[in-house]
Design a protein around this motif. Structure first.
Motif, PDB file in Angstrom:
ATOM      1  N   MET A   1       0.844  -1.193   0.000  1.00 51.53           N
ATOM      2  CA  MET A   1       0.000   0.000   0.000  1.00 51.53           C
ATOM      3  C   MET A   1       0.876   1.240   0.000  1.00 51.53           C
ATOM      4  N   ALA A   2       0.533   2.190  -0.829  1.00 47.47           N
ATOM      5  CA  ALA A   2       1.305   3.420  -0.917  1.00 47.47           C
ATOM      6  C   ALA A   2       0.555   4.562  -0.248  1.00 47.47           C
ATOM      7  N   VAL A   3       1.291   5.401   0.431  1.00 51.21           N
ATOM      8  CA  VAL A   3       0.747   6.575   1.094  1.00 51.21           C
ATOM      9  C   VAL A   3       1.107   7.791   0.268  1.00 51.21           C
ATOM     10  N   SER A   4       0.122   8.611  -0.022  1.00 49.91           N
ATOM     11  CA  SER A   4       0.339   9.730  -0.926  1.00 49.91           C
ATOM     12  C   SER A   4       0.862  10.950  -0.200  1.00 49.91           C
ATOM     13  N   ASP A   5       1.748  11.705  -0.885  1.00 49.74           N
ATOM     14  CA  ASP A   5       2.129  13.044  -0.453  1.00 49.74           C
ATOM     15  C   ASP A   5       1.237  13.998  -1.249  1.00 49.74           C
ATOM     16  N   ARG A   6       0.101  14.361  -0.677  1.00 48.24           N
ATOM     17  CA  ARG A   6      -0.907  15.107  -1.428  1.00 48.24           C
ATOM     18  C   ARG A   6      -0.451  16.542  -1.670  1.00 48.24           C
ATOM     19  N   VAL A 130      11.445   3.153 -10.413  1.00 45.92           N
ATOM     20  CA  VAL A 130      10.131   3.735 -10.171  1.00 45.92           C
ATOM     21  C   VAL A 130      10.192   5.248 -10.393  1.00 45.92           C
ATOM     22  N   VAL A 131       9.287   5.763 -11.234  1.00 52.40           N
ATOM     23  CA  VAL A 131       9.269   7.206 -11.497  1.00 52.40           C
ATOM     24  C   VAL A 131       8.106   7.912 -10.798  1.00 52.40           C
ATOM     25  N   ARG A 132       7.056   7.158 -10.453  1.00 55.35           N
ATOM     26  CA  ARG A 132       5.949   7.745  -9.686  1.00 55.35           C
ATOM     27  C   ARG A 132       5.016   6.621  -9.249  1.00 55.35           C
ATOM     28  N   VAL A 133       4.050   6.994  -8.422  1.00 55.44           N
ATOM     29  CA  VAL A 133       3.012   6.067  -7.988  1.00 55.44           C
ATOM     30  C   VAL A 133       1.663   6.659  -8.385  1.00 55.44           C
ATOM     31  N   ASP A 134       0.842   5.870  -9.065  1.00 54.97           N
ATOM     32  CA  ASP A 134      -0.503   6.309  -9.421  1.00 54.97           C
ATOM     33  C   ASP A 134      -1.506   5.590  -8.516  1.00 54.97           C
ATOM     34  N   HIS A 135      -2.450   6.356  -7.964  1.00 57.39           N
ATOM     35  CA  HIS A 135      -3.469   5.784  -7.081  1.00 57.39           C
ATOM     36  C   HIS A 135      -4.778   5.702  -7.860  1.00 57.39           C
ATOM     37  N   GLN A 139      -6.592  -0.088  -7.286  1.00 53.14           N
ATOM     38  CA  GLN A 139      -5.299  -0.437  -6.698  1.00 53.14           C
ATOM     39  C   GLN A 139      -4.292   0.682  -6.969  1.00 53.14           C
ATOM     40  N   ASP A 140      -3.122   0.564  -6.335  1.00 52.53           N
ATOM     41  CA  ASP A 140      -2.005   1.457  -6.624  1.00 52.53           C
ATOM     42  C   ASP A 140      -1.165   0.856  -7.746  1.00 52.53           C
ATOM     43  N   LEU A 141      -0.591   1.726  -8.573  1.00 56.71           N
ATOM     44  CA  LEU A 141       0.298   1.294  -9.644  1.00 56.71           C
ATOM     45  C   LEU A 141       1.665   1.940  -9.470  1.00 56.71           C
ATOM     46  N   LEU A 142       2.719   1.144  -9.551  1.00 56.87           N
ATOM     47  CA  LEU A 142       4.067   1.681  -9.646  1.00 56.87           C
ATOM     48  C   LEU A 142       4.356   1.925 -11.124  1.00 56.87           C
ATOM     49  N   ILE A 143       4.700   3.161 -11.464  1.00 59.36           N
ATOM     50  CA  ILE A 143       5.039   3.474 -12.853  1.00 59.36           C
ATOM     51  C   ILE A 143       6.557   3.386 -12.965  1.00 59.36           C
ATOM     52  N   VAL A 144       7.004   2.431 -13.776  1.00 64.67           N
ATOM     53  CA  VAL A 144       8.416   2.073 -13.854  1.00 64.67           C
ATOM     54  C   VAL A 144       8.969   2.443 -15.220  1.00 64.67           C
TER      55      VAL A 144
END
Length: 204
Positions: A1-6, A130-135, A139-144
């Motif tokens: 699970m990823a936690v966002s820096d909003r 990993v360049v970013r995380v999309d929520h 689910q969460d996606l790791l953008i690689v």
């Protein structure tokens, strides 16, 4: 699970998704992304909503009136959501809560900025970063960005334990066990590879 820096600058934790209206009095069934539902959904808890910009709920918050477990499912009532019609307008909304810096972090939870920049390792070989995380709602996606392929190439890796079994912040890497072809297909494709049909994880 990823936690966002909003964008607000607050650290926020994604703790649930509203999946279905329940009954006639505004209740909604929850898909949980937390191992402490009783604590997270206590009366008075306030949530930031992730909904489409066109939604009348965009930019608004919800406050818990009551949380119950009914037939094995978490069900929540919110102030201002008094009937089924109002509840149906919130289906698929993702719930975020401010993270208290003094509390212990939940298991298997990482901030986006901790994941961004990590090497992606498969079979002891670095295959990307990993360049970013999309929520997304499901689910969460790791953008690689892969080690091979054009600079514009990106791979969408579902952030589920079956595909990402290990996150090692100290070593600066995550270990992946992707399905066949997920990384290799980039040799023939410049666009992103989407495997979001993988099963989403359960509650952490």
């Amino acid at each position: 699970m990823a936690v966002s820096d909003r964008a607000s600058g607050r650290n926020q934790l994604r703790v649930g998704r509203l999946v279905k209206a329940h009954g006639l009095k505004g209740a909604l069934k929850l898909e949980l992304y937390t191992d402490d539902p009783a604590g997270r959904f206590r009366p008075g808890a306030e949530f930031t909503l992730q909904v489409p910009e066109a939604s009348p709920w965009h930019g608004k918050t919800l406050t818990v009136r009551e949380h119950r477990v009914m037939n094995g499912s978490s069900v929540v009532f919110f102030h201002g959501v008094e009937d089924r019609t109002a509840a149906e307008g919130l289906v698929k909304a993702i719930l975020w809560i401010d993270q208290d810096d003094t509390e212990e972090p939940e298991d298997d939870a990482w901030y986006d900025h901790q994941l961004t920049g990590l090497d992606v390792v498969r079979d002891d070989v670095v295959v990307g970063r990993v360049v970013r995380v999309d929520h997304l709602p499901a689910q969460d996606l790791l953008i690689v960005r892969p080690s091979t392929g054009g600079a514009a190439s990106e791979i969408m890796v579902p952030f589920v334990s079956a595909i990402v079994p290990t996150v090692d912040l100290a070593a600066g890497r995550i270990v992946v066990t992707p399905p066949p072809g997920l990384f290799e297909e980039l040799a023939d494709e410049d666009g992103p590879v989407d495997v979001t049909d993988q099963d989403a994880p359960g509650a952490d």
